[in-house]
Design a protein around this motif. Structure first.
Motif, PDB file in Angstrom:
ATOM      1  N   GLU A   1      54.730  32.996 109.697  1.00 49.91           N
ATOM      2  CA  GLU A   1      53.502  33.657 109.862  1.00 49.91           C
ATOM      3  C   GLU A   1      53.568  34.467 111.107  1.00 49.91           C
ATOM      4  O   GLU A   1      53.955  34.198 112.215  1.00 49.91           O
ATOM      5  CB  GLU A   1      52.271  32.553 110.220  1.00 49.91           C
TER       6      GLU A   1
ATOM      7  N   THR B   1      58.368  19.669 104.735  1.00 50.54           N
ATOM      8  CA  THR B   1      57.999  21.016 103.926  1.00 50.54           C
ATOM      9  C   THR B   1      57.865  21.701 105.301  1.00 50.54           C
ATOM     10  O   THR B   1      57.352  21.476 106.590  1.00 50.54           O
ATOM     11  CB  THR B   1      56.696  20.736 103.186  1.00 50.54           C
ATOM     12  N   ALA B   2      57.873  23.058 104.763  1.00 43.66           N
ATOM     13  CA  ALA B   2      57.508  24.308 105.811  1.00 43.66           C
ATOM     14  C   ALA B   2      56.173  24.318 106.184  1.00 43.66           C
ATOM     15  O   ALA B   2      56.030  24.555 107.417  1.00 43.66           O
ATOM     16  CB  ALA B   2      58.168  25.434 105.407  1.00 43.66           C
ATOM     17  N   ASP B   3      55.302  23.912 105.395  1.00 42.42           N
ATOM     18  CA  ASP B   3      53.933  24.097 105.408  1.00 42.42           C
ATOM     19  C   ASP B   3      53.404  22.855 106.554  1.00 42.42           C
ATOM     20  O   ASP B   3      52.546  23.269 107.456  1.00 42.42           O
ATOM     21  CB  ASP B   3      53.239  23.716 104.316  1.00 42.42           C
TER      22      ASP B   3
ATOM     23  N   ASP C   1      64.151  37.117 107.865  1.00 41.07           N
ATOM     24  CA  ASP C   1      64.673  36.717 106.441  1.00 41.07           C
ATOM     25  C   ASP C   1      66.255  36.698 106.591  1.00 41.07           C
ATOM     26  O   ASP C   1      66.985  35.813 105.998  1.00 41.07           O
ATOM     27  CB  ASP C   1      64.496  37.621 105.302  1.00 41.07           C
TER      28      ASP C   1
ATOM     29  N   GLU D   1      63.537  24.909 103.396  1.00 42.48           N
ATOM     30  CA  GLU D   1      62.479  25.895 103.344  1.00 42.48           C
ATOM     31  C   GLU D   1      62.309  26.663 104.595  1.00 42.48           C
ATOM     32  O   GLU D   1      62.726  26.054 105.639  1.00 42.48           O
ATOM     33  CB  GLU D   1      61.326  25.098 102.895  1.00 42.48           C
ATOM     34  N   TRP D   2      61.795  27.771 104.464  1.00 41.31           N
ATOM     35  CA  TRP D   2      61.708  28.629 105.595  1.00 41.31           C
ATOM     36  C   TRP D   2      60.541  29.458 105.562  1.00 41.31           C
ATOM     37  O   TRP D   2      60.702  30.399 104.554  1.00 41.31           O
ATOM     38  CB  TRP D   2      62.992  29.498 105.819  1.00 41.31           C
ATOM     39  N   LYS D   3      59.188  29.374 106.217  1.00 38.04           N
ATOM     40  CA  LYS D   3      58.175  30.081 106.267  1.00 38.04           C
ATOM     41  C   LYS D   3      57.671  30.776 107.533  1.00 38.04           C
ATOM     42  O   LYS D   3      57.848  30.232 108.321  1.00 38.04           O
ATOM     43  CB  LYS D   3      56.943  29.306 105.755  1.00 38.04           C
TER      44      LYS D   3
ATOM     45  N   LEU E   1      54.444  24.404 109.840  1.00 37.75           N
ATOM     46  CA  LEU E   1      53.499  25.558 110.523  1.00 37.75           C
ATOM     47  C   LEU E   1      52.290  24.793 110.708  1.00 37.75           C
ATOM     48  O   LEU E   1      51.595  25.375 111.750  1.00 37.75           O
ATOM     49  CB  LEU E   1      53.477  26.489 109.299  1.00 37.75           C
TER      50      LEU E   1
ATOM     51  N   ARG F   1      67.021  33.645 108.677  1.00 35.13           N
ATOM     52  CA  ARG F   1      67.177  32.474 107.940  1.00 35.13           C
ATOM     53  C   ARG F   1      68.444  32.554 107.022  1.00 35.13           C
ATOM     54  O   ARG F   1      69.147  31.594 107.027  1.00 35.13           O
ATOM     55  CB  ARG F   1      66.002  32.583 106.781  1.00 35.13           C
TER      56      ARG F   1
END
Length: 537
Positions: free
Chosen positions: A531, A487-489, A410, A527-529, A492, A413
């Motif tokens: 896993e 998108t971040a999705d 975090d 965006e920032w995701k 990923l 980011r």
């Protein structure tokens, strides 16, 4: 042991007890030839080589006692030697090159009792060589050190002067001066015993060499790849005791100290034989001071290279991700202004892999070592981000390194977001989406490359695709995928679908996948995701 830091005089080294890495067997082999050119990066021993050749051709047998050549040379003749060093002057000054050449010519003419005339430089040099040959009965030796300095100093500066009432670029004026000077070599061939020109850059299509027969290029000749620089065998043979002492001071094993020296200062390759060459300036400074620091890069920034890079769309991320033919990086062509040959010949890239395809070699280029990588990337980043002060960037790097050390993604980011938010809007490309995407990829590439204490792979080729960025720390592995205005999705999902983490299935470090998007509107992270997982089977 006395280390010859910054000493380029063979006579001074030999008469004052400085350590000299003996390459005189190669020199003896070289002097059997006629006209040569050698390109090597700055501070790589070119001037010392020229000084050694000068002493040899002047018959200074006393300076070579105990060296390899002493058992090879039997005659030790004193040839007429004409040596000129283009270092040490600023050739952007109007008329500097002309004054330098005229003063040198007048000095040589006085030496041989020749009255100066109003003939052109080339004709005067032809006359001088013929007279020196006549007086001594021996062919002349011409040694020109850093022949390209008058060109590099003015390359792409767009400076002009007025000549015969017409404007002309200083670059073109210097080119014509050199052409006139070198034009003598073809006509004077019968009066020449040996000629060597050294420099950083081999220019093509700029008429510097057109005045005489093309010299034999030693730059990629595997017989002479170790003529300048220090090989690993030489490093251990001459300096084993000092390396052992340094290992004790750093409280590491001798093998660990050798590995540290190799990683930081080794890695240059100048032929398909791929013999590892250490940067001599850095190594001698390290051994003298007993500290692992950056020495070579701190000696000066290549202004001509920054000027060239600023006018070209190529970036380092693209340059490192391909195979090349030798012709693509061996010669600088003024008509194309591609930066790759200049980057390579200046010592910021080297051959890291050779691939034989049929009867043709292909080459993969990369930074030679950590010293060059960190310094060059810092320079590129400062230039790219228009950073006037390096303190802010250094602080950003330190905070990012600390955050990645403890997997505080975090904070990573927030650091990226704030840095990009402070980048001027005017820097972002306004053209097509591909250009904007490349800009953001290159931005991230530079920022990640600044984190030199970790292993960073950009555009890493894996079995099912090419990952945008993978960072390995001693504790964690981070796999990044970026999308522009996506998108971040999606990012990923690409990591999952293409199995970027499979290479780390047996790795015990936790692996984190990061999908991030850049906004072409705001210029920063949208965006920032993340896993996280132990590993992936």
């Amino acid at each position: 042991m006395k280390y010859p830091i910054g000493i380029q005089s063979f006579e001074t080294i030999r008469q004052n007890g400085y350590v000299y890495v003996d390459k005189t067997d190669l020199i003896y082999e070289l002097v059997q030839g006629h006209v040569y050119f050698l390109s090597r990066p700055r501070r790589f021993g070119k001037s010392l080589l020229v000084s050694t050749l000068k002493a040899y051709f002047e018959g200074r047998k006393d300076l070579f006692e105990g060296l390899k050549i002493a058992g090879l040379e039997q005659e030790w003749r004193r040839y007429p030697v004409f040596h000129i060093d283009f270092n040490g002057k600023r050739y952007q000054q109007t008329g500097m090159l002309h004054r330098t050449l005229m003063a040198t010519m007048e000095k040589w003419e006085r030496q041989y009792g020749i009255e100066s005339s109003d003939m052109g430089l080339g004709d005067r040099f032809i006359n001088l060589l013929a007279e020196a040959h006549r007086q001594t009965g021996l062919g002349c030796v011409v040694l020109i050190d850093e022949y390209d300095m008058p060109m590099l100093d003015v390359l792409d500066t767009e400076q002009t002067i007025t000549l015969n009432g017409q404007p002309i670029s200083v670059e073109e004026d210097n080119r014509q001066e050199l052409k006139a000077f070198y034009s003598c070599f073809k006509a004077a061939d019968d009066d020449l015993r040996f000629v060597l020109l050294t420099g950083v850059t081999k220019f093509s299509q700029v008429s510097v060499f057109s005045g005489f027969n093309q010299p034999s290029d030693l730059t990629f000749d595997n017989r002479y790849e170790t003529l300048c620089g220090i090989t690993e065998a030489e490093l251990y043979d001459y300096f084993e005791a000092r390396i052992t002492e340094m290992a004790g001071n750093y409280h590491v094993s001798i093998d660990e100290m050798k590995a540290g020296l190799k990683k930081r200062y080794d890695g240059y390759h100048f032929s398909e034989k791929m013999t590892d060459i250490y940067n001599p300036f850095s190594v001698l400074n390290v051994l003298d001071q007993g500290k692992l620091q950056d020495f070579w890069y701190s000696t000066g920034s290549p202004e001509y290279l920054l000027r060239l890079l600023s006018k070209n769309d190529d970036n380092m991320m693209q340059l490192l991700a391909r195979e090349y033919s030798l012709a693509e990086f061996a010669d600088y062509r003024a008509d194309t202004e591609k930066p790759l040959p200049m980057i390579f010949q200046s010592g910021y890239l080297t051959i890291k892999k050779t691939i034989l395809k049929g009867l043709e070699y292909r080459y993969v280029l990369d930074f030679p070592n950590d010293e060059v990588r960190s310094g060059f990337i810092q320079m590129l980043a400062n230039n790219f981000f228009n950073q006037k002060k390096t303190g802010a960037m250094s602080s950003w790097v330190e905070r990012t390194v600390d955050a990645m050390r403890v997997a505080d993604l975090d904070l990573v980011r927030r650091l990226f977001t704030s840095f990009l938010a402070e980048t001027p809007y005017s820097m972002r490309p306004k053209k097509d989406g591909k250009s904007r995407e490349l800009y953001f990829h290159y931005t991230f590439y530079l920022l990640m490359r600044l984190i030199s204490c970790y292993t960073v792979y950009t555009e890493k080729q894996l079995s099912e695709g090419r990952a945008d960025c993978i960072v390995e720390t001693p504790q964690y592995v981070y796999i990044f995928e970026f999308k522009l205005d996506g998108t971040a999705d999606e990012a990923l999902q690409q990591i999952r679908d293409r199995g970027y983490a499979k290479a780390y299935a047996a790795d015990q470090r936790p692996v984190y996948k990061i999908g991030a998007t850049f906004s072409s509107k705001t210029g920063t992270v949208e965006e920032w995701k993340v896993e996280g997982m132990r590993n992936e089977k």
